[in-house]
Design an enzyme around this catalytic site. Structure first.
Site, short mmCIF file in Angstrom:
data_model
loop_
_atom_site.label_atom_id
_atom_site.label_comp_id
_atom_site.label_asym_id
_atom_site.label_seq_id
_atom_site.Cartn_x
_atom_site.Cartn_y
_atom_site.Cartn_z
CB ILE A 1 -0.85 0.02 1.11
CG1 ILE A 1 -1.84 -1.32 1.22
CG2 ILE A 1 -1.87 1.11 1.25
CD1 ILE A 1 -2.58 -1.65 2.56
CG ASP B 1 13.00 -1.65 13.33
OD1 ASP B 1 12.16 -1.15 13.74
OD2 ASP B 1 13.38 -2.80 13.29
CG PHE C 1 1.86 2.73 4.65
CD1 PHE C 1 0.64 2.37 4.52
CD2 PHE C 1 2.19 4.01 4.09
CE1 PHE C 1 -0.35 3.39 3.63
CE2 PHE C 1 1.65 4.89 3.26
CZ PHE C 1 0.19 4.51 2.95
CB SER D 1 -6.93 -3.35 10.06
OG SER D 1 -7.46 -4.78 9.21
CE1 TYR E 1 -2.12 -6.27 11.23
CE2 TYR E 1 -4.40 -7.20 10.68
CZ TYR E 1 -3.45 -6.16 10.50
OH TYR E 1 -3.42 -5.37 9.37
CE LYS F 1 -2.30 -2.68 11.50
NZ LYS F 1 -1.36 -1.61 11.23
CG ASN G 1 -10.51 -7.82 2.36
OD1 ASN G 1 -11.33 -7.16 3.20
ND2 ASN G 1 -10.19 -9.08 2.26
CG ASN H 1 -4.23 -11.87 2.47
OD1 ASN H 1 -3.18 -11.31 2.83
ND2 ASN H 1 -5.24 -12.00 3.27
CG LEU H 2 -9.66 -14.74 -2.90
CD1 LEU H 2 -9.72 -16.25 -3.02
CD2 LEU H 2 -11.03 -14.30 -2.85
#
Ligand code: NAD
Ligand code: UD1
Length: 371
Positions: free
Chosen positions: A13, A73, A100, A144, A168, A172, A208, A228-229
């Site tokens: 992204i 980092d 990000f 998310s 995860y 977030k 997504n 992921n799909l």
């Protein structure tokens, strides 16, 4: 024109957003440790934007340069301090951060919760401390839709209960809470709050993100077997994997397969540009927005759309449901439309066209094009 720090800017992204922000005339400093990305992505972003990528050290930022990459980092406090200080010293103080950088694999987060809290939560806290110390108090944060867990209502509004179901999601959520505390809006339930503490913060909850830049030069390049799909389907279409496994055909959805809100990564990148511009022109505030299309597509809808885009058959077999999946996750994107005058522009067919162009030109991701 603003001077922006983009953490994780080499990622999926981040790279698309860098391109959109360069095209909008901003100067970018990218901080990335390349733990899940390649510098090739940023070289290609520079090419597409008609600029050059300068590589630098955090202590040696040379001004003025349009697009600078620093390898580092977000948990490295001295590196962050040097970055903010040297940008200021050369007359280009950082105006805002688009954050990000982080880890994003749900299954891995269950195996390695400490690592996820360290990078996602401790890393963000160090970044925010450096920002505070250097009087940079504007941040766009990658949150998310995973925060909504198994949603009670769809389409999901920002006011829906926050109920993360894995480490995860919990990481977030922790960052969202920290950002609310900083903005002086602790426990805020409203998606738009005035910030009593001078911070301008957007918490963007992505649905997504999929697809690629239409040039086929930048796209998603997951490590190993995709979870992921969408990247899995494109790898089947290109012949890298024999077949797709469909996780369940007995969900309470029209065709029995899981329904999601797929958003073209260029729409998402433009959403970041709009969120940033909105924050920079507004009073201090805490904004919490869904970024999604508001349209649901099933697994089989995506298979059909990718078959049409690639003109190839996508073999699949039905398997049991994947633990942790929800039946339907679709955004109510009305608030982002109202607040940012932004809505998605690109269809599922365009998502597949662009994702396929990227996969076909780069069957092994950036590994093919290291130059
Ligand atoms: P990505 O892995 O492609 O990008 C993340 C970038 O951060 C990578 O370039 C990686 O090298 C870098 N990074 C990781 N740890 C770092 C560290 N400690 N210091 C510096 N850089 C570091 O992921 P993405 O899909 O582009 O996601 C970007 C953000 O959006 C993440 O925070 C993710 O959690 C969030 N998000 C992603 C999705 C999605 O489906 N892709 C959905 C919702 C939210
Ligand atoms: C997943 C994460 C979510 C994260 C998001 C990031 C889980 C449970 N959820 O979301 O927390 O924010 O990625 O993009 O991991 N599917 C298949 N076969 C596959 C892969 C997926 O049938 O090989 C199905 C899934 O069951 C689901 C749909 O495709 O119905 C989308 O799955 P995926 O792309 O993994 O996204 P999410 O599960 O929505």
């Amino acid at each position: 024109m603003a001077q922006l720090l983009i953490t994780g800017g080499a990622g999926f992204i981040g790279s698309h957003t860098c391109l959109v922000l360069l095209e909008a005339g901003h100067q970018l400093l990218v901080l990335d440790d390349f733990s899940n990305s390649s510098a090739v992505a940023l070289k290609r972003v520079a090419e597409l934007a008609g600029t050059r990528l300068q590589r630098d050290q955090p202590t040696l930022i040379k001004a003025p340069d349009t697009f600078t990459l620093v390898e580092g980092d977000i948990r490295d406090a001295p590196c962050l301090d040097a970055l903010f200080a040297s940008a200021k010293a050369c007359g280009q103080p950082i105006d805002a951060v688009i954050h990000f950088a982080g880890l994003k694999a749900v299954g891995e987060s269950v195996q390695q919760p400490l690592r996820y809290w360290d990078v996602n939560v401790v890393g963000t806290q160090r970044l925010l401390s450096a920002m505070d110390q250097h009087n940079c108090r504007t941040m766009v944060f990658s949150s998310s839709a995973t925060l909504y867990g198994y949603p009670d209502q769809v389409p999901i509004p920002e006011t829906a209960p926050i109920q993360p179901i894995n480490p995860y999601g919990a990481s977030k959520h922790a960052v969202e809470e920290l950002l609310a505390d900083l903005a002086g809006c602790s426990g805020a339930a409203e998606p738009i709050q005035a910030s009593g503490a001078g911070w301008r913060i957007a918490r963007l909850r992505y649905f997504n993100p999929v697809g690629a830049h239409p040039s086929g030069r930048i796209g998603e390049d997951p490590n190993g077997i995709p979870n992921n799909l969408f990247p899995f389907i494109t790898q089947v279409a290109v012949g890298r994997r024999p077949e797709l496994t469909v996780f369940g055909d007995d969900w309470p959805t029209p065709d029995g397969t899981g329904v999601r809100d797929y958003i073209h990564v260029m729409d998402l990148a433009e959403g970041h540009r709009e969120a940033l511009h909105s924050l920079l022109s507004a009073d201090p505030q805490l904004l919490t927005l869904n970024l999604g299309s508001g349209q649901g597509a099933s697994v089989l809808d995506v298979v059909k759309a990718m078959e049409a885009a690639s003109q190839r058959a996508i073999p699949y077999r039905i398997a049991p449901r994947r633990p942790g999946d929800a039946a339907i996750t679709v955004a109510n994107p009305a608030l982002a439309a109202q607040q940012l005058h932004w809505r998605t522009q690109r269809s599922l067919a365009e998502i597949c066209r662009d994702g396929w162009a990227w996969q076909q030109a780069n069957p092994n991701g950036y590994g093919d094009g290291c130059r």
